[in-house]
Design an enzyme around this catalytic site. Structure first.
Site, mmCIF file in Angstrom:
data_model
loop_
_atom_site.group_PDB
_atom_site.id
_atom_site.type_symbol
_atom_site.label_atom_id
_atom_site.label_comp_id
_atom_site.label_asym_id
_atom_site.label_seq_id
_atom_site.Cartn_x
_atom_site.Cartn_y
_atom_site.Cartn_z
ATOM 1 N N LYS A 22 -31.349 -17.438 -37.616
ATOM 2 C CA LYS A 22 -30.350 -18.418 -38.045
ATOM 3 C C LYS A 22 -30.781 -19.082 -39.353
ATOM 4 O O LYS A 22 -31.967 -19.348 -39.573
ATOM 5 C CB LYS A 22 -30.168 -19.470 -36.946
ATOM 6 C CG LYS A 22 -29.057 -20.486 -37.218
ATOM 7 C CD LYS A 22 -28.918 -21.448 -36.048
ATOM 8 C CE LYS A 22 -27.816 -22.475 -36.261
ATOM 9 N NZ LYS A 22 -27.673 -23.406 -35.111
ATOM 10 N N SER A 70 -25.616 -25.485 -29.068
ATOM 11 C CA SER A 70 -25.358 -24.518 -30.135
ATOM 12 C C SER A 70 -25.921 -23.124 -29.914
ATOM 13 O O SER A 70 -25.671 -22.229 -30.717
ATOM 14 C CB SER A 70 -25.884 -25.064 -31.473
ATOM 15 O OG SER A 70 -25.062 -26.101 -31.932
ATOM 16 N N SER A 73 -23.172 -24.035 -32.986
ATOM 17 C CA SER A 73 -23.228 -23.689 -34.393
ATOM 18 C C SER A 73 -23.861 -22.326 -34.666
ATOM 19 O O SER A 73 -23.727 -21.788 -35.760
ATOM 20 C CB SER A 73 -24.019 -24.773 -35.155
ATOM 21 O OG SER A 73 -25.378 -24.798 -34.716
#
Length: 374
Positions: free
Chosen positions: A20, A120, A96
């Site tokens: 990420k 997330s 997210s």
């Protein structure tokens, strides 16, 4: 749209993984998928988790896309693009860590790292039909992860099955006991939390222990709703502290700018009250886990909405009602794909364990996974 902000190869010939874009890779920018950080300085060193993966000869194959600055539940990003939901391209991938879940679901990598501050990892995992683990708070190092300061955020893995979750945890959490996580579970006391969610999801959760041959009992988790609101207050205060200065750049997405400006109004009294809720809810979860081995509930209260609905302003804040509380309490929580009768989509079965019992959560999840596949 691509699940990746950039594709490249770095590392050995081990399992493939994407990272990420809040996690530092030396020589690359960590932008949080935001135009406001597009010209930020290159990272000088790897985040601890990246270094551990490289030392173990894993192969990093890209930086994963995400909801801008990790502050949103939809995964929609008009700057870097919105990763496709591999279960249904018309629906949101969840945020997210949208790109991490999407990449695994599409088979672009065997595993992915995401971060989970208010759901997330677990939210996108449930949306995209993959497995996602939020470890016990502080079980996995956050050194080299944005934001620098957080009392909620956890680095954790995505994969298509629990076995790869275990493999990843064994690398990024060096004291993780892989043998314990792979131990066959034949008996387990399951607490089914009584929560508000879509009826067919609740029915699927209720059936799951029976499929696995486990005993179960209904339990009440006192303060779940209060913990959700307290978690919101803390994430708002901490995200404003980390990224509020970017509002004046004029480079943030409109949705993010609106949310950050709203977050700026969080008061110290609200944060103090939230910390009191943190303590009381943590105690409530601990007490519930005195009488059961794990707690289960739906990961999300409903199936993910469409991208069109999200763009029309349909609220998604309730998406995190069942996941955000466990960021507040710090307990390990895993989302496992859960078949729903009459639906081609899988939802998420959330499995919550005692502090530090990440291995047990994985072992129980593997038993559920085998039972649900039969």
């Amino acid at each position: 749209m691509s699940a990746l902000i950039s594709a490249f190869t770095r590392g050995g010939d081990g399992p493939t993984i994407v990272i990420k874009d809040t996690i530092d890779i030396a020589g690359m920018r960590t932008t949080g998928a935001s135009r406001a950080l597009a010209e930020t300085a290159h990272a000088q060193k790897h985040a601890d988790v990246v270094q551990l993966l490289l030392d173990a000869k894993w192969k990093i194959v890209g930086k994963a896309n995400m909801h801008e600055l990790a502050f949103g539940m939809t995964g929609i990003n008009d700057y870097t693009g919105t990763p496709v939901n591999p279960q249904d391209a018309t629906r949101i991938p969840g945020g997210s860590s949208s790109g991490s879940a999407s990449a695994v679901g599409q088979g672009l990598a065997e595993a992915a790292l995401g971060t989970d501050t208010g759901g997330s990892i677990r939210g996108p995992a449930a949306c995209c039909g993959v497995v996602g683990l939020k470890p016990t708070f502080a079980r996995v190092s956050r050194r080299g992860v944005a934001p620098v300061e957080s009392t909620l955020d956890c680095v954790g893995p995505f994969a298509c099955d629990v076995s790869m979750i275990v493999e990843t945890m064994a690398v990024i959490a060096p004291v993780f006991d892989k043998a314990a996580a792979r131990k066959k579970v034949t008996a387990c006391r399951i607490g089914i939390a009584q929560v508000d969610a879509q009826a067919d999801l609740l029915a699927a959760v209720s059936r799951a222990p029976q499929h696995a041959g486990f005993s179960s009992q209904a339990i009440e988790l006192a303060g779940l709703a209060d913990a959700f609101h307290a978690g919101l207050a803390i994430i708002n205060a901490e995200t404003w502290a980390a990224f509020g200065h970017l509002v004046e750049s004029g480079k943030l997405g409109a949705d993010l700018e609106t949310r950050l400006r709203a977050a700026s109004s969080t008061t110290s009294d609200q944060v103090s009250a939230a910390e009191c809720v943190r303590r009381s809810f943590t105690d409530a979860v601990d007490r519930a886990l005195d009488s059961v081995d794990v707690i289960v509930m739906p990961t999300l209260p409903a199936l993910p909405i469409t991208i069109d609905d999200a763009r029309r302003g349909v609220s998604v804040i309730a998406m995190s009602s069942l996941i955000r509380p466990f960021n507040l309490s710090g307990h390990p929580a895993l989302s496992l794909p859960l078949p729903i009768e009459g639906s081609p989509l899988k939802a998420g079965l959330q499995i919550i364990g005692r502090h530090g019992a990440d291995e047990q959560v994985c072992a129980v999840a593997a038993a559920f996974e085998a039972a649900l596949a039969s």
